[in-house]
Scaffold this motif. Sequence first.
Motif, PDB file in Angstrom:
ATOM      1  N   GLU A  68      28.363 108.387 -43.907  1.00 38.86           N
ATOM      2  CA  GLU A  68      29.153 108.269 -45.131  1.00 38.86           C
ATOM      3  C   GLU A  68      30.138 109.420 -45.282  1.00 38.86           C
ATOM      4  OE1 GLU A  68      28.879 107.500 -49.940  1.00 38.86           O
ATOM      5  OE2 GLU A  68      27.067 107.256 -48.729  1.00 38.86           O
ATOM      6  N   LEU A  69      29.764 110.603 -44.840  1.00 42.33           N
ATOM      7  CA  LEU A  69      30.661 111.746 -44.938  1.00 42.33           C
ATOM      8  C   LEU A  69      31.749 111.731 -43.863  1.00 42.33           C
ATOM      9  CD1 LEU A  69      28.125 114.601 -45.727  1.00 42.33           C
ATOM     10  CD2 LEU A  69      29.751 113.531 -47.311  1.00 42.33           C
ATOM     11  N   CYS A  70      31.444 111.196 -42.678  1.00 42.41           N
ATOM     12  CA  CYS A  70      32.367 111.319 -41.539  1.00 42.41           C
ATOM     13  C   CYS A  70      33.221 110.081 -41.259  1.00 42.41           C
ATOM     14  CB  CYS A  70      31.579 111.677 -40.278  1.00 42.41           C
ATOM     15  SG  CYS A  70      30.832 113.319 -40.365  1.00 42.41           S
ATOM     16  N   LEU A  71      32.667 108.883 -41.366  1.00 40.77           N
ATOM     17  CA  LEU A  71      33.437 107.686 -41.004  1.00 40.77           C
ATOM     18  C   LEU A  71      34.712 107.497 -41.831  1.00 40.77           C
ATOM     19  CD1 LEU A  71      30.726 105.085 -39.977  1.00 40.77           C
ATOM     20  CD2 LEU A  71      32.683 105.843 -38.618  1.00 40.77           C
ATOM     21  N   PRO A  72      34.759 107.894 -43.115  1.00 37.64           N
ATOM     22  CA  PRO A  72      36.031 107.760 -43.839  1.00 37.64           C
ATOM     23  C   PRO A  72      37.191 108.538 -43.214  1.00 37.64           C
ATOM     24  CG  PRO A  72      34.244 108.022 -45.393  1.00 37.64           C
ATOM     25  CD  PRO A  72      33.671 108.281 -44.012  1.00 37.64           C
ATOM     26  N   ALA A  98      24.485 100.963 -43.035  1.00 37.21           N
ATOM     27  CA  ALA A  98      25.464 101.913 -43.568  1.00 37.21           C
ATOM     28  C   ALA A  98      26.654 102.037 -42.634  1.00 37.21           C
ATOM     29  CB  ALA A  98      24.809 103.275 -43.784  1.00 37.21           C
ATOM     30  N   ILE A  99      26.395 102.147 -41.346  1.00 40.36           N
ATOM     31  CA  ILE A  99      27.468 102.262 -40.350  1.00 40.36           C
ATOM     32  C   ILE A  99      28.389 101.058 -40.432  1.00 40.36           C
ATOM     33  CG2 ILE A  99      27.960 102.253 -37.860  1.00 40.36           C
ATOM     34  CD1 ILE A  99      25.377 104.025 -37.577  1.00 40.36           C
ATOM     35  N   LYS A 126      35.075 103.093 -34.935  1.00 46.41           N
ATOM     36  CA  LYS A 126      35.563 102.607 -36.228  1.00 46.41           C
ATOM     37  C   LYS A 126      36.303 101.308 -35.968  1.00 46.41           C
ATOM     38  CE  LYS A 126      36.726 103.540 -40.658  1.00 46.41           C
ATOM     39  NZ  LYS A 126      37.160 104.814 -41.186  1.00 46.41           N
ATOM     40  N   VAL A 127      35.777 100.199 -36.481  1.00 44.43           N
ATOM     41  CA  VAL A 127      36.344  98.880 -36.200  1.00 44.43           C
ATOM     42  C   VAL A 127      37.085  98.270 -37.383  1.00 44.43           C
ATOM     43  CG1 VAL A 127      34.736  98.343 -34.326  1.00 44.43           C
ATOM     44  CG2 VAL A 127      34.120  97.744 -36.687  1.00 44.43           C
ATOM     45  N   LYS A 128      36.887  98.840 -38.566  1.00 48.93           N
ATOM     46  CA  LYS A 128      37.616  98.370 -39.752  1.00 48.93           C
ATOM     47  C   LYS A 128      37.683  99.520 -40.756  1.00 48.93           C
ATOM     48  CE  LYS A 128      33.490  96.391 -41.831  1.00 48.93           C
ATOM     49  NZ  LYS A 128      32.788  95.235 -42.268  1.00 48.93           N
ATOM     50  N   PRO A 129      38.619  99.451 -41.697  1.00 47.01           N
ATOM     51  CA  PRO A 129      38.747 100.541 -42.674  1.00 47.01           C
ATOM     52  C   PRO A 129      37.477 100.724 -43.505  1.00 47.01           C
ATOM     53  CG  PRO A 129      40.681  99.127 -42.739  1.00 47.01           C
ATOM     54  CD  PRO A 129      39.660  98.430 -41.876  1.00 47.01           C
ATOM     55  N   THR A 130      37.232 101.950 -43.884  1.00 54.43           N
ATOM     56  CA  THR A 130      36.130 102.261 -44.783  1.00 54.43           C
ATOM     57  C   THR A 130      36.555 101.884 -46.201  1.00 54.43           C
ATOM     58  OG1 THR A 130      35.407 104.099 -43.401  1.00 54.43           O
ATOM     59  CG2 THR A 130      34.691 104.134 -45.693  1.00 54.43           C
ATOM     60  N   PRO A 131      35.694 101.182 -46.954  1.00 52.73           N
ATOM     61  CA  PRO A 131      36.053 100.862 -48.341  1.00 52.73           C
ATOM     62  C   PRO A 131      36.408 102.137 -49.114  1.00 52.73           C
ATOM     63  CG  PRO A 131      34.088  99.642 -47.687  1.00 52.73           C
ATOM     64  CD  PRO A 131      34.391 100.617 -46.570  1.00 52.73           C
ATOM     65  N   PRO A 132      37.399 102.045 -50.006  1.00 57.13           N
ATOM     66  CA  PRO A 132      37.910 103.231 -50.716  1.00 57.13           C
ATOM     67  C   PRO A 132      36.869 103.971 -51.556  1.00 57.13           C
ATOM     68  CG  PRO A 132      39.298 101.318 -51.148  1.00 57.13           C
ATOM     69  CD  PRO A 132      38.142 100.849 -50.335  1.00 57.13           C
ATOM     70  N   ARG A 133      35.797 103.324 -51.933  1.00 60.60           N
ATOM     71  CA  ARG A 133      34.799 103.988 -52.786  1.00 60.60           C
ATOM     72  C   ARG A 133      33.941 105.004 -52.024  1.00 60.60           C
ATOM     73  NH1 ARG A 133      32.696  98.848 -51.841  1.00 60.60           N
ATOM     74  NH2 ARG A 133      30.524  98.793 -51.152  1.00 60.60           N
ATOM     75  N   PHE A 134      34.124 105.080 -50.713  1.00 57.84           N
ATOM     76  CA  PHE A 134      33.357 106.025 -49.894  1.00 57.84           C
ATOM     77  C   PHE A 134      34.272 107.121 -49.369  1.00 57.84           C
ATOM     78  CE2 PHE A 134      31.111 101.937 -49.365  1.00 57.84           C
ATOM     79  CZ  PHE A 134      29.931 102.287 -49.981  1.00 57.84           C
ATOM     80  N   PRO A 135      33.793 108.340 -49.213  1.00 55.06           N
ATOM     81  CA  PRO A 135      32.445 108.793 -49.516  1.00 55.06           C
ATOM     82  C   PRO A 135      32.258 109.019 -51.013  1.00 55.06           C
ATOM     83  CG  PRO A 135      33.699 110.645 -48.712  1.00 55.06           C
ATOM     84  CD  PRO A 135      34.593 109.433 -48.645  1.00 55.06           C
ATOM     85  N   ARG A 136      31.050 108.826 -51.461  1.00 48.75           N
ATOM     86  CA  ARG A 136      30.697 109.098 -52.845  1.00 48.75           C
ATOM     87  C   ARG A 136      30.426 110.596 -53.015  1.00 48.75           C
ATOM     88  NH1 ARG A 136      25.505 105.723 -53.020  1.00 48.75           N
ATOM     89  NH2 ARG A 136      25.462 106.557 -50.912  1.00 48.75           N
ATOM     90  N   GLN A 144      21.011 108.107 -53.629  1.00 50.42           N
ATOM     91  CA  GLN A 144      21.020 106.685 -53.278  1.00 50.42           C
ATOM     92  C   GLN A 144      21.665 106.471 -51.915  1.00 50.42           C
ATOM     93  OE1 GLN A 144      23.200 105.048 -56.579  1.00 50.42           O
ATOM     94  NE2 GLN A 144      21.363 104.824 -57.820  1.00 50.42           N
ATOM     95  N   PRO A 145      20.919 106.757 -50.834  1.00 54.62           N
ATOM     96  CA  PRO A 145      21.474 106.555 -49.495  1.00 54.62           C
ATOM     97  C   PRO A 145      21.834 105.080 -49.269  1.00 54.62           C
ATOM     98  CG  PRO A 145      19.335 107.675 -49.403  1.00 54.62           C
ATOM     99  CD  PRO A 145      19.549 107.240 -50.808  1.00 54.62           C
ATOM    100  N   LEU A 146      22.846 104.882 -48.458  1.00 51.28           N
ATOM    101  CA  LEU A 146      23.239 103.513 -48.134  1.00 51.28           C
ATOM    102  C   LEU A 146      22.140 102.869 -47.300  1.00 51.28           C
ATOM    103  CD1 LEU A 146      26.969 104.107 -47.192  1.00 51.28           C
ATOM    104  CD2 LEU A 146      26.077 103.200 -49.313  1.00 51.28           C
TER     105      LEU A 146
END
Length: 146
Positions: A68-72, A98-99, A126-136, A144-146
């Motif tokens: 969650e911290l790195c993939l964005p 989560a990945i 990374k195969v698709k964009p990370t949703p904008p709400r991440f990282p929290r 609340q881990p994914l």
Amino acid sequence: KIVEPSIRLTLLDSLNKRIDFLKEVCADLGLADVDCIHGRAEEFAANHRESFDIVTSRAVANLQLLAELCLPFVKVGGLFLAMKGAAAPGELEEAKSAISLLGGRLERVYTYSVDGAERYVPLIRKVKPTPPRFPRRFSKIKQQPL
């Protein structure tokens, strides 16, 4: 950077003491194009989303949290590599959803030994964009881990 001087390198850490050390090492070694940034990943991501070809992390946390911290930060098509210890196989299983949610796909796991201890480096594409709400926020990630 020593092996491949042509790369641009960004080093990010939440502890300024480590950043000061890294700046000193880079200066002593004459390394150019290295940015040493003092900051938290979840805050730095706000202005640097999907802007890095490769993101690495040392074994500082569980893979779900690291993802969650790195993939964005990783560009679509880029890689996330996490250095992990003996708990890696279990962490990989726990982190699968989560990945995927964060836009990644496990391609392979490199295994090696250091002084007889097994070490692992999951290679996550990374195969698709990370949703904008991440990282929290970090407190939310821990609660609340994914």
